[in-house]
Design a protein around this motif. Structure first.
Motif: not given
Length: 558
Positions: A61, A64-65, A68, A104
């Protein structure tokens, strides 16, 4: 009519400068936007990774964030590798972040599918305005982000119009037909193209544009996308060459994840094409968004399949790349918040033990910096940086733990211990910072192809040896409270000042005698001496602050 156009259009009819320039703007836009985002986030990126990755699913998580936002899976993976090297994260945890980084990085394809490029020049204009009229650094960084975002899509727009003409060329039409029949060619081309441009986002963006023009079928286009996921791992592989075993293993995990996932989907190519086609027909999805959807869905599926196999992947990589991990051993489990609440005096003793470990890391950091000075190898500079990362993390963790202890009612003695420990960790943290300053001086010198004289090298090494001895004495006093260490430390500190003064005088004489040139090495040598002397001052403060605690109200105010 189409046949006539195909006959008249030639390679020279295509504006290759638009394609090359557009690609350059695309790559620069990603880099420029990512740098702006990293500048705004600063060290918080490391804090988030450090704090929220105790379990692999959290790592996915967070990876990914962060990817991004910074638009660089390589940068996210590099931070994770640094934590593995520093002993603050297991290889299993880093795998979660690497998987998340791959998820991401698909966001760019999604944005391209939304056809944001039609607004590209508005973003460029807005970014320039913000940058020109910014009065604060954060506003400048924000302008950099917006400008980079606009340049990214303007570059894609420049490429798009010319790439769409490729379908009118006879040779490309024949090539597209061949790739339709032999998807492995597109797969290999995707690997090669991404390895060259070092950006899977760029290759996927190009394929989205070509597919949108009708020059490629979905069966021919998707292998390019699958191949790009393997090609993008080349960056991490190159970065790990000459690095630690941890870095090599993390890079290998990235390669394994993408190779297995891409090959799996190559075997499932035709049913996958049917799935994307059916979804596109049902929900009226545009061609460019079809590629984006296929890219994102593939990555999500592989990530879900890989999650329960993380330990298996790690074991495979450990067998492929054997050896002991060059890891900084830290045990942060001893900083138990329950102990801080129930027995503050015992918790202070534990925090003191971890602080000593932090001081030992500072010595390792200094030694690695000395090796960088003497051997001019980047691996020592990287090792020193990893030690400094560990020091910064310990600084934050011990400080938080001490604050928790201070929330309880402390005796006068415990209050003195609290203040002493707090002061010591801040001085150790400054030792790490100053060591990084030394490395920056050395880097400037070596990039300028400069060299130090033998006499200058001897003087610097003498100062390095002295500060390392001082560090050992200061930690021994902090642990034992043996007053004899204070006298020895005082003598060493005076000796360090003397060495620094004599080295400075000898340097000026060499410059006057034109033994030293006017290069970078000669101009920053005095700064190197001064920085080593300041390191000695902060090491002396470890014992000095411990011996003479500062009043609590002053400490908290600072």
């Amino acid at each position: 009519m189409i046949h006539t156009a195909a006959q008249t259009l030639t390679l020279s009819s295509i504006s290759w400068d638009f394609i090359i320039g557009g690609l350059a703007l695309f790559l620069f836009g990603i880099q420029f936007m990512g740098d702006g985002l990293k500048s705004i986030a600063g060290e918080k990126l490391r804090d988030y990774i450090d704090k929220y990755t105790n379990k692999p699913w959290k790592g996915i998580l967070v990876g990914t964030i962060i990817t991004v936002f910074i638009q660089s899976s390589s940068a996210t993976s590099a931070i994770a590798i640094g934590f593995v090297r520093a002993g603050l994260m297991s290889l299993e945890q880093s795998v979660g972040i690497i998987i998340g980084a791959n998820i991401g990085t698909t966001i760019t394809a999604f944005l391209i599918g939304l056809k944001v490029e039609t607004l590209a020049l508005y973003f460029v204009f807005l970014g320039v305005l913000i940058t020109l009229f910014a009065k604060r650094k954060k506003q400048t960084y924000m302008g950099q982000i917006v400008l980079g975002f606009g340049l990214l899509f303007f570059g894609l727009r420049l490429m798009g119009d010319e790439l769409s003409k490729l379908g009118e060329l006879d040779f490309f039409a024949n090539l597209a037909t061949t790739m339709q029949d032999q998807p492995i060619l597109g797969f290999l081309c995707g690997i090669g193209m991404t390895a060259v441009v070092q950006s899977s986002s760029a290759v996927v963006g190009i394929i989205q544009k070509i597919y949108d023009s009708g020059a490629l079928t979905l069966t021919a286009a998707l292998p390019f996308v699958f191949g790009s996921n393997i090609g993008t791992t080349i960056t991490a592989v190159f970065a790990s060459i000459g690095g630690s075993i941890s870095a090599k293993r993390s890079a290998a995990v990235n390669v394994l994840f993408n190779v297995v996932g891409s090959i799996l989907f190559m075997f499932l190519l035709h049913p996958y094409v049917d799935l994307i086609t059916n979804l596109s027909t049902t929900y009226h999805i545009s061609p460019m968004m079809q590629i984006a959807m296929a890219h994102i869905l593939r990555t999500l599926v592989i990530s879900i399949l890989a999650y329960p196999c993380i330990n298996i992947m790690v074991n495979i990589i450990k067998k492929v790349i054997p050896g002991e991990e060059e890891k900084i051993e830290l045990n942060l489990d001893v900083l138990d918040p329950k102990l801080a609440a129930s027995l503050p005096a015992g918790a202070l003793g534990v925090s003191k033990q971890v602080t000593v470990k932090m001081g030992e890391l500072a010595a390792d950091c200094i030694r690695a910096s000395q090796d960088y000075f003497n051997k001019q190898s980047g691996k020592y500079c990287n090792a020193s940086r990893q030690y400094e990362d560990a020091i910064n993390s310990l600084d934050a963790k011990i400080t938080d733990y001490l604050v928790n202890i201070a929330h309880n009612s402390l005796s006068e003695h415990d209050t003195d211990e609290f203040i002493s420990n707090l002061q010591v960790i801040k001085n150790i943290e400054r030792v790490g910072d100053l060591t990084m300053n030394l490395n920056e001086f050395f880097e400037l010198t070596y990039e300028d192809k400069g060299n130090f004289t033998d006499e200058a090298i001897r003087d610097v090494n003498e100062m390095y040896a002295t500060v390392l001895e001082m560090n050992e004495m200061a930690l021994a006093y902090f642990t034992s409270r043996d007053e004899s260490y204070l006298k020895m430390l005082d003598d060493k500190e005076n000796y360090l000042d003397l060495v620094e003064e004599k080295a400075r005088q000898r340097h000026f004489k060499r410059m006057a005698g034109e033994v030293c040139g006017s290069g970078v090495a000669a101009s920053i040598y005095v700064d190197i001496l001064g920085t080593l002397e300041r390191i000695g001052d902060h090491i002396w403060n470890i014992a000095k602050e411990d011996n003479e605690p500062i009043p609590m109200h002053k400490t908290l105010a600072e």
